[in-house]
Motif scaffolding. Structure first.
Motif, mmCIF file in Angstrom:
data_model
loop_
_atom_site.group_PDB
_atom_site.id
_atom_site.type_symbol
_atom_site.label_atom_id
_atom_site.label_comp_id
_atom_site.label_asym_id
_atom_site.label_seq_id
_atom_site.Cartn_x
_atom_site.Cartn_y
_atom_site.Cartn_z
ATOM 1 N N TYR A 38 9.433 -23.903 108.913
ATOM 2 C CA TYR A 38 10.242 -25.731 109.312
ATOM 3 C C TYR A 38 10.755 -26.589 107.524
ATOM 4 O O TYR A 38 9.332 -26.386 107.753
ATOM 5 N N GLN A 48 12.658 -30.035 107.588
ATOM 6 C CA GLN A 48 13.394 -30.929 108.118
ATOM 7 C C GLN A 48 13.748 -32.226 107.407
ATOM 8 O O GLN A 48 12.818 -32.157 106.769
ATOM 9 N N CYS A 90 13.507 -35.781 107.894
ATOM 10 C CA CYS A 90 13.410 -37.028 109.264
ATOM 11 C C CYS A 90 14.980 -38.241 108.558
ATOM 12 O O CYS A 90 13.588 -38.677 107.785
#
Length: 134
Positions: free
Chosen positions: A101, A103, A105
């Motif tokens: 994962y 990402q 943010c």
């Protein structure tokens, strides 16, 4: 350029522990690992889009995963304050070990909205949560 960035992402996603770092630190690891300056990452999505339009490709949808990576490169090199990069390994019970994962943010939405707020005199924000009809 883009292939070096993708190889760097693959290497980072193979890490076996969760990592949280600032966009500046992430861009430094890209510079050290892939020899790509963050100022070059900033224009990735624009340049890729221009290339795809110039080539007049018929099946442009097949390049959407590449566009997502280019968008990530552009965003991570554009915003430093109010954002974090999150890298997580795949869950231990995952059948696919490629389910890592990555990402970007947003911790402070005002940072991303600031250009809009300074450019326009009046801004209307709306929000909605849709739920299924019972």
């Amino acid at each position: 350029f883009l292939s070096r960035f993708i190889e760097h992402l693959k290497k980072r996603l193979r890490e076996q522990k969760s990592v949280t770092e600032s966009p500046l630190l992430f861009c430094k690891t890209v510079k050290d690992g892939a020899e790509i300056e963050s100022k070059h990452l900033r224009f990735t999505v624009g340049r890729l889009g221009s290339l795809l339009r110039t080539l007049e490709l018929i099946d442009i949808e097949s390049y959407s995963p590449l566009m997502i990576i280019a968008e990530f490169a552009t965003l991570v090199s554009t915003y430093s304050d109010g954002f974090l990069v999150l890298i997580e390994p795949p869950p231990e019970d995952s059948a696919n070990k490629n389910d890592a994962y990555l990402q970007l943010c947003c911790l402070d939405g005002s940072v991303a909205l600031q250009p809009v707020l300074t450019r326009f005199e009046k801004v209307v924000f709306t929000s909605a949560t849709l739920s299924p009809i019972e």
